[in-house]
Motif scaffolding. Structure first.
Motif, PDB file in Angstrom:
ATOM      1  N   GLN A   1     -50.057  20.035 -19.296  1.00 57.36           N
ATOM      2  CA  GLN A   1     -48.526  20.016 -18.487  1.00 57.36           C
ATOM      3  C   GLN A   1     -48.408  18.891 -17.285  1.00 57.36           C
ATOM      4  O   GLN A   1     -49.430  19.396 -16.196  1.00 57.36           O
ATOM      5  CB  GLN A   1     -47.938  21.663 -18.445  1.00 57.36           C
ATOM      6  CG  GLN A   1     -46.279  22.339 -17.116  1.00 57.36           C
ATOM      7  CD  GLN A   1     -45.818  23.823 -17.447  1.00 57.36           C
ATOM      8  OE1 GLN A   1     -46.660  24.414 -18.404  1.00 57.36           O
ATOM      9  NE2 GLN A   1     -45.336  24.036 -16.426  1.00 57.36           N
ATOM     10  N   ASP A   2     -47.409  18.972 -17.069  1.00 60.55           N
ATOM     11  CA  ASP A   2     -46.937  17.485 -15.608  1.00 60.55           C
ATOM     12  C   ASP A   2     -46.276  18.398 -14.979  1.00 60.55           C
ATOM     13  O   ASP A   2     -46.259  19.652 -14.976  1.00 60.55           O
ATOM     14  CB  ASP A   2     -46.103  16.368 -15.694  1.00 60.55           C
ATOM     15  CG  ASP A   2     -44.745  16.776 -16.314  1.00 60.55           C
ATOM     16  OD1 ASP A   2     -44.308  17.770 -15.925  1.00 60.55           O
ATOM     17  OD2 ASP A   2     -44.195  15.822 -16.849  1.00 60.55           O
ATOM     18  N   ASN A   3     -46.271  17.462 -13.470  1.00 61.59           N
ATOM     19  CA  ASN A   3     -45.629  18.432 -12.605  1.00 61.59           C
ATOM     20  C   ASN A   3     -44.072  18.869 -12.719  1.00 61.59           C
ATOM     21  O   ASN A   3     -43.947  19.315 -11.704  1.00 61.59           O
ATOM     22  CB  ASN A   3     -45.586  17.657 -11.233  1.00 61.59           C
ATOM     23  CG  ASN A   3     -47.563  16.724 -10.612  1.00 61.59           C
ATOM     24  OD1 ASN A   3     -48.176  17.943 -11.238  1.00 61.59           O
ATOM     25  ND2 ASN A   3     -47.743  15.859  -9.763  1.00 61.59           N
ATOM     26  N   ASN A   4     -43.780  18.537 -13.344  1.00 61.60           N
ATOM     27  CA  ASN A   4     -41.798  18.620 -13.929  1.00 61.60           C
ATOM     28  C   ASN A   4     -42.260  19.507 -14.646  1.00 61.60           C
ATOM     29  O   ASN A   4     -40.669  20.098 -14.797  1.00 61.60           O
ATOM     30  CB  ASN A   4     -41.573  17.246 -13.910  1.00 61.60           C
ATOM     31  CG  ASN A   4     -41.150  16.353 -12.860  1.00 61.60           C
ATOM     32  OD1 ASN A   4     -41.337  16.643 -12.198  1.00 61.60           O
ATOM     33  ND2 ASN A   4     -41.646  14.794 -13.060  1.00 61.60           N
ATOM     34  N   GLY A   5     -43.570  20.352 -15.492  1.00 63.72           N
ATOM     35  CA  GLY A   5     -42.990  21.460 -16.242  1.00 63.72           C
ATOM     36  C   GLY A   5     -43.105  20.725 -17.693  1.00 63.72           C
ATOM     37  O   GLY A   5     -43.097  21.854 -18.497  1.00 63.72           O
ATOM     38  N   ASN A   6     -43.063  19.239 -18.137  1.00 62.51           N
ATOM     39  CA  ASN A   6     -43.221  18.920 -18.990  1.00 62.51           C
ATOM     40  C   ASN A   6     -44.109  19.222 -20.077  1.00 62.51           C
ATOM     41  O   ASN A   6     -45.502  19.038 -19.576  1.00 62.51           O
ATOM     42  CB  ASN A   6     -42.806  17.644 -19.420  1.00 62.51           C
ATOM     43  CG  ASN A   6     -41.423  17.336 -18.483  1.00 62.51           C
ATOM     44  OD1 ASN A   6     -40.623  18.040 -19.205  1.00 62.51           O
ATOM     45  ND2 ASN A   6     -41.392  16.289 -17.661  1.00 62.51           N
ATOM     46  N   ARG A   7     -44.520  19.905 -20.762  1.00 59.90           N
ATOM     47  CA  ARG A   7     -45.279  20.325 -21.774  1.00 59.90           C
ATOM     48  C   ARG A   7     -46.013  19.039 -22.709  1.00 59.90           C
ATOM     49  O   ARG A   7     -44.767  18.434 -23.397  1.00 59.90           O
ATOM     50  CB  ARG A   7     -45.414  21.653 -22.350  1.00 59.90           C
ATOM     51  CG  ARG A   7     -45.032  22.595 -21.484  1.00 59.90           C
ATOM     52  CD  ARG A   7     -44.476  23.907 -22.348  1.00 59.90           C
ATOM     53  NE  ARG A   7     -44.429  24.789 -21.723  1.00 59.90           N
ATOM     54  CZ  ARG A   7     -46.011  25.894 -20.876  1.00 59.90           C
ATOM     55  NH1 ARG A   7     -46.459  25.292 -21.271  1.00 59.90           N
ATOM     56  NH2 ARG A   7     -44.883  26.702 -20.124  1.00 59.90           N
TER      57      ARG A   7
END
Length: 165
Positions: free
Chosen positions: A102-108
């Motif tokens: 998961q990135d810092n923006n919550g994208n999985r």
């Protein structure tokens, strides 16, 4: 029935990719376990849907998608080093493992472990089929209007529309 947006499509397919100059069957969907999806809902590759858009129940199809129209070209810069400290308290994953990230923006997204270095786990963030032309062959098994529930949920509930979540 003809394939249109807001219709549920059930189909079979054989997906072939090139491996060392030979087309190899990569995956299939059968009549017993078809691919069923809500057409036009953004769940499928756009060019995949475009190639199906003129078809109806009972039709056969065969088409190819370039890498650019499928999962994109392979990006050498999409290989990352994850510090081994990220895995403290757990075992270091094996080469070939798929890691949910998961990135810092919550994208999985997912990454495949390609090697292990002394201080890092090296992962490939490219889609497993990036850089490959895809060759599809199959049959349209059924086309039906989506139910109001399927439309509100944004996905098909199975070939007959009655599959529970």
């Amino acid at each position: 029935m003809k394939i249109e947006p807001q219709h549920v499509v059930s189909l079979t397919y054989d997906l072939y990719v090139d491996q060392d100059g030979t087309e190899v069957l990569q995956e299939s969907a059968t009549e017993e376990q078809p691919l069923t999806f809500l057409f036009g809902a953004g769940q499928m590759l756009p060019k995949f849907e475009e190639n199906l858009s003129t078809l109806s129940t009972g039709d056969t199809y065969e088409f190819r998608l370039t890498a650019g129209d499928a999962y994109g070209e392979y990006d050498e810069e999409a290989v990352a080093n994850l510090p081994k400290e990220m895995f403290q308290g757990t075992e270091i994953p094996e080469i070939g493992s798929i890691l949910p990230l998961q990135d810092n923006n919550g994208n999985r997204f997912q990454a495949q472990v390609v090697s292990i270095a002394e201080d890092a786990v090296i992962v490939d963030l490219n889609h497993p089929m990036a850089g490959q032309e895809l060759h599809f062959k199959g049959n349209i098994l059924n086309v039906r209007p989506a139910t109001p529930e399927e439309l509100s949920h944004g996905h098909a509930h199975g070939p007959d529309g009655h599959h529970a979540h």
